[in-house]
Design a protein around this motif. Structure first.
Motif, PDB file in Angstrom:
ATOM      1  N   LYS A 366       0.913  -1.274  -0.151  1.00 16.97           N
ATOM      2  CA  LYS A 366       0.083   0.014  -0.137  1.00 16.97           C
ATOM      3  C   LYS A 366       0.780   1.067  -0.018  1.00 16.97           C
ATOM      4  O   LYS A 366       0.406   2.504  -0.485  1.00 16.97           O
ATOM      5  N   SER A 507      -8.819   0.809   4.571  1.00 20.69           N
ATOM      6  CA  SER A 507      -8.750   2.328   4.530  1.00 20.69           C
ATOM      7  C   SER A 507      -7.392   3.094   4.363  1.00 20.69           C
ATOM      8  O   SER A 507      -7.339   4.128   4.419  1.00 20.69           O
ATOM      9  N   ASP A 510      -6.481   5.463   1.312  1.00 20.04           N
ATOM     10  CA  ASP A 510      -7.286   6.764   1.508  1.00 20.04           C
ATOM     11  C   ASP A 510      -6.405   7.735   2.206  1.00 20.04           C
ATOM     12  O   ASP A 510      -6.306   8.926   1.995  1.00 20.04           O
ATOM     13  N   ARG A 513      -3.172   8.727   1.108  1.00 24.70           N
ATOM     14  CA  ARG A 513      -3.295   9.661   0.041  1.00 24.70           C
ATOM     15  C   ARG A 513      -3.618  11.110   0.812  1.00 24.70           C
ATOM     16  O   ARG A 513      -2.846  12.209   0.310  1.00 24.70           O
ATOM     17  N   SER A 514      -4.564  11.139   1.553  1.00 23.61           N
ATOM     18  CA  SER A 514      -4.770  12.466   2.167  1.00 23.61           C
ATOM     19  C   SER A 514      -3.717  13.147   2.841  1.00 23.61           C
ATOM     20  O   SER A 514      -3.589  14.415   2.982  1.00 23.61           O
TER      21      SER A 514
END
Ligand SMILES: Cc1ncc(C[n+]2csc(CCOP(=O)(O)OP(=O)(O)O)c2C)c(N)n1
Length: 573
Positions: A366, A507, A510, A513-514
């Motif tokens: 990931k 999760s 995401d 990325r944020s």
């Protein structure tokens, strides 16, 4: 006339120093005052000298130019020791400046006085007390020259208070133009002949290959010859590890697929070998031969005694070899490449396991997906380092900063901070165990104060996991290695950073990325599941790779008619 401390700062400016990381003490106040007037050098105040030292060393690692740090005498200087060893063993140019009580006349007895110059002796390339302002230019020049010369490392200058206050007519010296000596033509020719005559040569890229120009000439050599390569942990990223000829990183000591690939080779071209790393192979007399290509001659030991040495600038040596060599139709890399294919098949399955707490191979996958090719991950030391070294393909040099030399805990966060300072446009992530993070977590304040864009991922197992794993492995009772942790989300917020908690593997992308896209310092508390380390790293991988010879579960059959010569097996654990 110039005040000595002003001259010292001028000398550093002349060397191109941009930052001084540190924790000043009373004995540095003249120097600090001189620094306050510098328009070229910025003081980066840290919350511990260790953080300053790790940041300075990382500056050196990225740029090849000396990173500078500052501390007071006695306790400030002793706090530099781990960072000095980190730079020295890891080959990072770094200069420590420490203060000292007046050396000519002092009324303070031995208060806080240690022989810091002597203390630094074993962990630096050069350590010196400035006893006269007149000599500052030559001492600074010599220290920086030595810090940057192969193999780069740590140097130390002590500036006593009374010397700092002297007046002198000395002026800064200019940097010298230095070129590394070039490899001898005859040695190059001998290496080329040996490689041409081999059946299945393999390249091993180590710590010393991690220099700016080397990547380019090594890639040209690989593309011309088709010879596959493996890396050591400190050689990661020298060539893009997504390259089809990449065979893996030697992260485990033995029994991995990568060791199978080395065993299948009949000649090892060992580039930038540094004895500081655990050897990726070991030689036996009469076994597979080795060509040593490095800036320095080989340090011979019972498992390392290469037959040919090509010494000199590595980039140039590889360029000369590439120009001279004629690829041979008799070369056959099938067995080496099949070991890699088996490895990829094995790790792909593992990376897709989204159990929670998060499974290390899935975490690695990931993070690789979230990081751009030039994104930088900075690892502390713990179990996860093995997973990242094995499974995270580094796409560019110095994008995986890990420490496989001193292997100290506590450097993950400061090294990521220095990376974020140097490369504000790139994504930077510190990856730490809960143990290693807490060793220098106070630098979160520095990171926030500096306005860095940084994501700090804490892998929480509430234990010194690496040691706990070894403890279990050795058949000992589970004892003495677990602890509690602060609420990391609140901890981050207390520093003015943003805190996040991972609650499922699904999760994580995401959230990553944020964090990477939102400016500021982010801290992610990520529970990790180490329960299968042993099954996978110590059992499955070894069994699967061992089966490669006989066509086992992964269905690979190596031609047995012409077995690989004995002698280049992996280092025993
Ligand atoms: C300064 C320092 N102290 C001790 C060690 C020995 N050591 C290596 S890994 C490790 C445990 C690391 O724990 P943590 O940071 O929580 O990572 P984990 O292994 O749990 O992932 C220890 C104590 C070390 N390498 N450096």
């Amino acid at each position: 006339m110039t005040k000595a401390s002003d001259l010292f700062v001028q000398c550093l400016e002349e060397e191109g120093v941009e930052y001084i990381f540190g924790v000043p003490g009373e004995e540095n106040l003249d120097f600090l005052d001189s620094l306050s007037r510098s328009t070229k050098i910025r003081l980066i105040l840290t919350r511990h000298e260790q953080g300053a030292g790790f940041m300075a060393a990382t500056y050196g690692r990225h740029t090849g130019r000396t990173g500078v740090c500052l501390a007071t005498l006695g306790p400030g200087a002793t706090n530099f020791v781990t960072a000095a060893a980190y730079a020295q063993l890891g080959g990072m140019p770094m200069m420590m400046i420490t203060g000292q009580k007046p050396i000519k006349k002092s009324k303070q007895g031995r208060f806080q006085i240690l022989d810091v110059v002597d203390m630094m002796g074993p962990i630096t390339k050069y350590t010196h007390q400035l006893a006269s302002a007149d000599n500052i230019p030559s001492r600074v020049r010599e220290a920086i020259r030595l810090a940057e010369e192969e193999k780069p490392g740590a140097v130390h200058l002590e500036l006593p208070e009374d010397i700092a206050d002297e007046q002198t007519s000395s002026k800064p010296l200019k940097r010298s133009l230095v070129r590394r000596p070039l490899a001898d033509e005859k040695a190059v020719r001998a290496a080329v002949k040996k490689i041409e005559a081999a059946r299945a040569p393999v390249l091993v890229l180590g710590a010393g290959a991690n220099r700016k120009m080397t990547s380019r000439t090594l890639l040209a050599f690989i593309e011309k010859t088709g010879i596959p390569f493996i890396t050591t942990q400190l050689g990661k990223g020298v060539i893009d590890e997504m390259h089809p000829l990449f065979l893996g990183c030697a992260a485990l000591s033995a029994g991995d697929f990568v060791h199978k690939a080395i065993e299948a080779a009949d000649l090892i071209i060992n580039v930038g070998h540094d004895v500081i790393e655990k050897p990726p192979f070991f030689m036996i007399n009469g076994g597979t031969e080795v060509i040593h290509i490095s800036t320095k001659t080989a340090e011979v030991d019972p498992v390392y005694f290469p037959q040919i040495e090509v010494t000199g600038d590595i980039a140039n040596a590889m360029w000369q070899i590439k120009e001279d060599i004629v690829p041979q139709p008799t070369w056959n890399f099938d067995r080496l490449l099949r070991a890699r294919a088996a490895e990829l098949e094995h790790s792909a399955g593992l990376g897709d396991d989204i159990r929670f707490p998060i499974f290390p191979p899935c975490l690695v996958k990931k993070i690789r997906e979230a990081m751009p090719a030039d994104g930088i991950i900075c690892l502390d030391n713990g179990v996860y380092k093995i997973w990242f070294a094995r499974n995270y393909p580094a796409r560019q040099p110095n994008t995986v900063l890990l420490d496989n030399a001193l292997a100290t805990m506590g450097a993950g966060l400061p090294s990521a901070m220095a990376s974020a300072m140097l490369y504000p446009d790139r994504k930077v992530m510190a990856i730490c165990g809960d143990g290693g993070f807490m060793m220098n977590s106070q630098e979160m304040e520095t990171a926030v104060r500096l306005g860095l864009n940084l994501t700090v991922l804490i892998l929480r197992d509430d234990a010194y996991g690496m040691i706990r794993w070894k403890q279990a492995n050795m058949g000992f009772e589970d004892f003495g290695l677990t602890y509690g942790n602060p609420d990391f989300v609140k901890y981050a917020e207390a520093y003015g950073a943003r805190g996040h908690r991972v609650d499922s593997a699904a999760s994580l992308p995401d959230l990553l990325r944020s964090c990477l896209e939102t400016p500021g310092v982010h801290l992610i508390d990520c529970p990790i599941d180490y329960s299968e380390n042993d099954r996978i790293l110590n059992k499955d991988i070894k069994e699967l790779s061992a089966a490669l010879d006989s066509g086992g579960p992964v269905g690979l059959e190596f031609e047995t008619a012409e077995p690989a010569p004995a002698g280049a097996g992996p280092m025993p654990a």
